[in-house]
Design a protein around this motif. Structure first.
Motif, short mmCIF file in Angstrom:
data_model
loop_
_atom_site.label_atom_id
_atom_site.label_comp_id
_atom_site.label_asym_id
_atom_site.label_seq_id
_atom_site.Cartn_x
_atom_site.Cartn_y
_atom_site.Cartn_z
N GLN A 23 16.37 76.61 72.16
CA GLN A 23 16.94 76.59 73.50
C GLN A 23 17.85 77.79 73.66
O GLN A 23 18.62 78.12 72.76
N THR A 24 17.77 78.41 74.83
CA THR A 24 18.65 79.55 75.11
C THR A 24 20.03 79.06 75.49
O THR A 24 20.19 77.92 75.95
N PRO A 25 21.05 79.89 75.35
CA PRO A 25 22.40 79.49 75.76
C PRO A 25 22.47 79.21 77.25
O PRO A 25 21.73 79.78 78.05
N VAL A 26 23.38 78.32 77.62
CA VAL A 26 23.57 77.94 79.02
C VAL A 26 25.01 78.23 79.41
O VAL A 26 25.95 77.82 78.72
N LEU A 27 25.17 78.93 80.52
CA LEU A 27 26.49 79.32 80.99
C LEU A 27 27.24 78.12 81.55
O LEU A 27 26.69 77.33 82.31
N ARG A 33 25.09 88.10 73.92
CA ARG A 33 24.89 87.46 72.61
C ARG A 33 25.99 86.42 72.45
O ARG A 33 27.17 86.73 72.51
N VAL A 34 25.54 85.15 72.25
CA VAL A 34 26.45 84.02 72.20
C VAL A 34 26.49 83.47 70.79
O VAL A 34 25.45 83.19 70.17
N LYS A 51 20.15 72.64 66.01
CA LYS A 51 21.42 73.15 65.49
C LYS A 51 21.84 74.38 66.27
O LYS A 51 21.01 75.23 66.61
N PRO A 52 23.17 74.53 66.57
CA PRO A 52 23.66 75.71 67.28
C PRO A 52 23.40 76.98 66.46
O PRO A 52 23.64 77.02 65.25
N VAL A 53 22.92 78.01 67.12
CA VAL A 53 22.65 79.28 66.46
C VAL A 53 23.09 80.41 67.38
O VAL A 53 23.25 80.24 68.59
N GLU A 54 23.32 81.56 66.78
CA GLU A 54 23.61 82.74 67.58
C GLU A 54 22.32 83.23 68.22
O GLU A 54 21.29 83.36 67.56
N SER A 55 22.39 83.49 69.54
CA SER A 55 21.17 83.86 70.25
C SER A 55 21.51 84.66 71.50
O SER A 55 22.67 84.71 71.94
N TRP A 56 20.50 85.28 72.07
CA TRP A 56 20.64 86.09 73.27
C TRP A 56 20.13 85.33 74.49
O TRP A 56 19.21 84.51 74.38
#
Length: 423
Positions: free
Chosen positions: A334-338, A366-367, A408-413
């Protein structure tokens, strides 16, 4: 709040009411279909509630848009699952086209609403002039006063005789007046005219003039929506049936009122929507209802389009109200959500605002797993460096719901569009 922000909020309120009114109209149509054999008072209440919501919903929408505004034009953050989702929901680019023409939409709406408002004021002035200047027939005034007393009305009901009017109409609330055509006073049998006056007293008893005036206000503000006119028309139909029932009960002779209405059918009617008239609604259906009341069977062929429109409106409402949510990709990512609540209101660069510069900044960010921005890049410029930098600075202050992989939370764009607009 600036004039531009006010115009934008009002314009989007008018645009949103296109689907809001369609949804309310379909809901009222479905309810009235199932209540077709209920008392007219029940259908009247449902239709009045529907028309009231046609006013309340846009007003609430406008209040929310104004409360979200600022003293300066607003910038908007668009989650960009972005370009793909926007193209899916607006494949022909209608929303930007509307956005660029909101000022014209508001100007045209104001001009038409103003013209209808002047028409309404002219009608009120005509009624006031008729009450002041037209003659009163003492014999019929005495008969109307006696009828009002017998019907339990505690207010004085005045009567005026007017040339060139086709049907009795009722106006006023605190000091109601019944306007009677001179041709009916001289040419209609007294017992039939008395039946029409009993109908008008039904409107006086229920304060229908105030409701009708409210209808005219809503019709003036939302004149462009067919659902408003249809619901208002149904209110008038049910209101006339209620007044018919009231008069028939008080007279004890439904046939006499039916005969009086049949006399009116021969005339060429002039409907005054600012007042209550005995010729409102479908006269033939009212006459038939008085003489041979019966139940109405459901016409499923006619109901299918209504149900289809209701389902479509519900789907549009669900789509409009839905949270865009995170975008799920392959392999359960899943991509990050603002988180929009974490963002400070954007500040338009003064020099760019004075020059009326607008544009959309597309950014890559990059979050980290904790939701903080580690890096922000401009991948699509607005064409104005100052707007690009202001967008980048605003974005860095936001927090995000981190992207995930296998839960699991991961660093992603991810990508976000930042829209600057002076409207």
């Amino acid at each position: 709040m600036s004039a531009a922000a006010l115009v934008a909020a009002l314009g989007w309120t008018l645009v949103h009411f296109v689907w809001q009114g369609a949804l309310l109209g379909c809901a009222v149509a479905v309810l009235l279909t199932f209540l077709r054999n209920a008392r007219p008072e029940t259908r009247y209440a449902v239709a009045c509630l529907g028309l009231l919501l046609c006013m309340a919903w846009p007003m609430a929408d406008l209040a929310l848009l104004l409360s979200a505004g600022d003293a300066e034009p607003a910038a908007r953050l668009l989650p960009a699952s972005g370009a793909a989702r926007s193209r899916a929901m607006d494949p022909i680019g209608l929303l930007p086209w509307i956005q660029s023409r909101l000022d014209w939409i508001v100007v045209l709406w104001a001009a038409c609403a103003g013209a209808l408002g002047l028409r309404m004021v002219a009608g009120l002035l005509w009624i006031g002039r008729a009450v002041r200047l037209e003659a009163c027939d003492p014999a019929w005034q005495a008969r109307l006063t006696r009828m009002a007393r017998d019907f339990g009305l505690d207010r004085e009901v005045r009567l005026r005789v007017i040339d060139g009017l086709a049907s009795p109409i009722t106006a006023g609330w605190w000091r109601p007046v019944v306007l009677v055509p001179a041709s009916l006073v001289t040419g209609m049998p007294p017992q039939l005219l008395e039946a029409l006056l009993a109908h008008e007293l039904g409107h006086v008893r229920r304060h229908d003039y105030l409701v009708n005036l409210g209808q005219n206000v809503i019709e003036t503000l939302f004149f462009y929506h067919p659902a408003v006119w249809w619901i208002s028309h149904r209110i008038r139909i049910e209101r006339e049936q209620i007044a018919d029932d009231y008069a028939a009960r008080k007279l004890g002779e439904p046939r006499r009122l039916a005969l009086a209405l049949s006399e009116l059918e021969r005339l060429q009617f002039s409907t005054h929507h600012l007042a209550q008239a005995a010729n409102g609604g479908d006269l033939m259906s009212r006459i038939k209802r008085l003489l041979r009341p019966d139940t109405q069977s459901l016409n499923w062929k006619a109901a299918i389009p209504v149900l289809g429109l209701a389902a479509m409106s519900m789907a549009l409402f669900a789509q409009a109200a839905a949270d865009p949510g995170p975008v799920t990709g392959a392999a359960g990512t899943q991509t990050p959500v603002l988180d929009f609540r974490s963002c400070a209101k954007p500040h338009y660069p003064k020099d760019e605002l004075q020059r009326n510069h607008e544009g959309t900044v597309i950014m890559r960010f990059r979050v980290a797993p904790d939701g903080k921005v580690k890096e922000a890049l401009v991948s699509g410029s607005s064409g104005f460096p100052a707007l690009d930098e202001a967008a980048r600075s605003a974005l860095e202050k936001c927090s995000f719901m981190a992207g995930t992989s296998a839960g699991k939370p991961v660093e992603s764009w991810a990508t976000v569009q930042y829209v600057w607009t002076t409207k």
